[in-house]
Design a protein around this motif. Sequence first.
Motif, PDB file in Angstrom:
ATOM      1  N   GLU A   1       0.816  -1.216   0.000  1.00  0.00           N
ATOM      2  CA  GLU A   1       0.000   0.000   0.000  1.00  0.00           C
ATOM      3  C   GLU A   1       0.846   1.261   0.000  1.00  0.00           C
ATOM      4  O   GLU A   1       0.380   2.342  -0.324  1.00  0.00           O
ATOM      5  CB  GLU A   1      -0.927   0.012   1.230  1.00  0.00           C
ATOM      6  CG  GLU A   1      -2.049  -1.012   1.157  1.00  0.00           C
ATOM      7  CD  GLU A   1      -2.674  -1.246   2.521  1.00  0.00           C
ATOM      8  OE1 GLU A   1      -3.398  -0.356   2.984  1.00  0.00           O
ATOM      9  OE2 GLU A   1      -2.416  -2.316   3.111  1.00  0.00           O
ATOM     10  N   LEU A   2       2.099   1.105   0.420  1.00  0.00           N
ATOM     11  CA  LEU A   2       2.982   2.266   0.497  1.00  0.00           C
ATOM     12  C   LEU A   2       4.325   1.875  -0.113  1.00  0.00           C
ATOM     13  O   LEU A   2       4.853   0.814   0.192  1.00  0.00           O
ATOM     14  CB  LEU A   2       3.167   2.644   1.982  1.00  0.00           C
ATOM     15  CG  LEU A   2       3.740   4.002   2.339  1.00  0.00           C
ATOM     16  CD1 LEU A   2       2.847   5.117   1.801  1.00  0.00           C
ATOM     17  CD2 LEU A   2       3.872   4.130   3.843  1.00  0.00           C
TER      18      LEU A   2
ATOM     19  N   ALA B   1       7.358   5.632   2.217  1.00  0.00           N
ATOM     20  CA  ALA B   1       7.418   5.252   3.632  1.00  0.00           C
ATOM     21  C   ALA B   1       8.407   6.144   4.371  1.00  0.00           C
ATOM     22  O   ALA B   1       8.197   6.520   5.523  1.00  0.00           O
ATOM     23  CB  ALA B   1       7.807   3.784   3.774  1.00  0.00           C
TER      24      ALA B   1
ATOM     25  N   VAL C   1      -0.815   8.842   5.733  1.00  0.00           N
ATOM     26  CA  VAL C   1      -0.991   8.425   4.337  1.00  0.00           C
ATOM     27  C   VAL C   1      -2.300   8.981   3.787  1.00  0.00           C
ATOM     28  O   VAL C   1      -2.349   9.536   2.679  1.00  0.00           O
ATOM     29  CB  VAL C   1      -0.968   6.880   4.229  1.00  0.00           C
ATOM     30  CG1 VAL C   1      -1.470   6.419   2.876  1.00  0.00           C
ATOM     31  CG2 VAL C   1       0.447   6.358   4.474  1.00  0.00           C
TER      32      VAL C   1
ATOM     33  N   SER D   1      -0.902   6.999  -0.608  1.00  0.00           N
ATOM     34  CA  SER D   1      -0.953   5.551  -0.779  1.00  0.00           C
ATOM     35  C   SER D   1      -0.576   5.159  -2.210  1.00  0.00           C
ATOM     36  O   SER D   1      -0.812   5.877  -3.172  1.00  0.00           O
ATOM     37  CB  SER D   1      -2.325   5.008  -0.407  1.00  0.00           C
ATOM     38  OG  SER D   1      -3.252   5.469  -1.350  1.00  0.00           O
ATOM     39  N   GLN D   2       0.001   3.999  -2.319  1.00  0.00           N
ATOM     40  CA  GLN D   2       0.530   3.528  -3.596  1.00  0.00           C
ATOM     41  C   GLN D   2      -0.614   3.143  -4.545  1.00  0.00           C
ATOM     42  O   GLN D   2      -1.627   2.613  -4.119  1.00  0.00           O
ATOM     43  CB  GLN D   2       1.414   2.323  -3.302  1.00  0.00           C
ATOM     44  CG  GLN D   2       2.132   1.793  -4.496  1.00  0.00           C
ATOM     45  CD  GLN D   2       3.400   1.064  -4.050  1.00  0.00           C
ATOM     46  OE1 GLN D   2       4.430   1.648  -3.841  1.00  0.00           O
ATOM     47  NE2 GLN D   2       3.292  -0.245  -3.928  1.00  0.00           N
TER      48      GLN D   2
ATOM     49  N   ARG E   1       3.634   7.597  -6.699  1.00  0.00           N
ATOM     50  CA  ARG E   1       2.776   6.634  -6.026  1.00  0.00           C
ATOM     51  C   ARG E   1       2.499   5.376  -6.832  1.00  0.00           C
ATOM     52  O   ARG E   1       1.889   4.430  -6.327  1.00  0.00           O
ATOM     53  CB  ARG E   1       1.455   7.304  -5.616  1.00  0.00           C
ATOM     54  CG  ARG E   1       1.649   8.328  -4.499  1.00  0.00           C
ATOM     55  CD  ARG E   1       0.461   9.275  -4.385  1.00  0.00           C
ATOM     56  NE  ARG E   1      -0.778   8.546  -4.269  1.00  0.00           N
ATOM     57  CZ  ARG E   1      -1.882   8.765  -4.998  1.00  0.00           C
ATOM     58  NH1 ARG E   1      -1.887   9.726  -5.894  1.00  0.00           N
ATOM     59  NH2 ARG E   1      -2.956   8.052  -4.814  1.00  0.00           N
TER      60      ARG E   1
END
Length: 488
Positions: free
Chosen positions: A391-392, A397, A415, A421-422, A469
């Motif tokens: 997710e990150l 991070a 986030v 978030s990715q 991202r």
Amino acid sequence: MSSAFEAVIGLEVHAQLLTRTKLFCPAEARFTDVPNTHIGPVTLGLPGALPAVNEVAIRLAVMAGLALGCDVQRDSIFARKHYFYPDLPKGYQISQFDRPLNVGGHVDIEVSGQRKRVTLERIHVEEDAAKNLHGVGSASLSHIDFNRAGIPLIEIVSNPDMASSEEAEAYLRALREILMFAGVNDGNLEEGSFRCDANVSIRPVGSKTLGTRTELKNINSFRFVRKAIDYEIARQESVIVSGGQVVQETRSWNENEQKTVAMRSKEFAHDYRYFPDPDLPPLVVDEALLSRARAALPELPEALRTRWKSVFGLSDYDAGVLSAHPGLARFFESTLAHAADESARAEAAKPVANYLQSEVLREVSYDGLSAHFPVTPEALFELVSLVMSGELSSKLAKQVYAELLAKGGSPKAIVAAQGLSQISDRSEILAVVQAILAANPDKVAAYRQGKLGLKGFFVGQAMQRTDGRANPQALGEVLDAELAGDPA
Ligand code: ADP
Ligand code: MG
């Protein structure tokens, strides 16, 4: 040293016990405060003042004995050790002599892959002396700070089992680590709450009798210990080789001159006139005290490392780094405690270990982790979990971690608030990729004619458009598929 001689080393370590108050009175055991603020009739040895033993100190001394494999004595005796010096107002130090609290014991060390057991003679309990301050304020005056007088100490006396400065250093490090993990001592060499005297002698290789020893003082760092012992071994050898005899004496390490210098010789050796202190009853360790000490003893570093390696699959190296300090070890364990179950814990162990080493320990020293460190174990676990689940990105991070360091808080909240978030959704990535390819037809054509290095350009464009991202793996795959497509 030439091969004709071998060195013999025995160490005496004084370690302050982590009590709130002194060994025989209720004054606080804080020796770095304003001088002479933690004193009283017992500390100052005023006539008629009677000592009463601090049970916590005895429990800690018993814990040290248990942690080091000693034979804890049910009965031991406090004795008066007499000498005359300004730091000793009573004219004697309360110590233990022929009947110490702990007998025997051992410390296991490893030097260049070789394991070795250093055995202990004893561990006894005693009070610290006051501290003389020379030339503070005025060069011609000395002052005495009685705050340190009466602070509880244990003296750990090794047998003369070590044969090199490396072994002596390894012994000191292992001993310090065990005492710190046991919660008995804070291991501070510079402030002197963990101090060492080294006894050094040499003898012809193969000889079974001990040579005459000197006792080295003023070695309040691991480096000084090593240098002072090495110097002393070489000095004694040159004395003997040139036909002289080593004199039994106390010598002090002089860091400026890089040598040991004689302080006092045997002629001035003290006759301490030890005798049992009539003010104190025999020290009795009953079953209740013994079981409290056992229960209070935490997992020791060797056991901790073995468990981390077998349960979490940590390497020797990682286990060594993370057990360098009890504060760090606890932080690692509390972080993993946030995992849902055993298997999640094992899975997270390596990433958490990595994150602690690569990011956390870069800015904060391991003993700073226990104090005012803004990143909680819970937050660190959440952060590492976000990276593990994809997710990150690890790059973002770092951004979240910086925010945690500055303000604390929860990674998920950061986030969400910063939209970090990715993006792993392929259709979202595909839209971005198609827009980039459409905007750069010449580069697409060049790529398809063999300029494969242009892939980096497309990745860069995509990262720019997504603020970094895009999930790198998904992006790579979508890009490959689109670039492989038929030229229109
Ligand atoms: P003291 O009471 O004078 O300090 P000890 O006999 O109790 O003397 O020994 C103190 C320390 O010196 C112990 O750690 C012991 O192992 C070490 N030691 C004793 N003899 C020697 C020697 N010949 N060479 C090196 N170390 C020694
Ligand atoms: Mg001694």
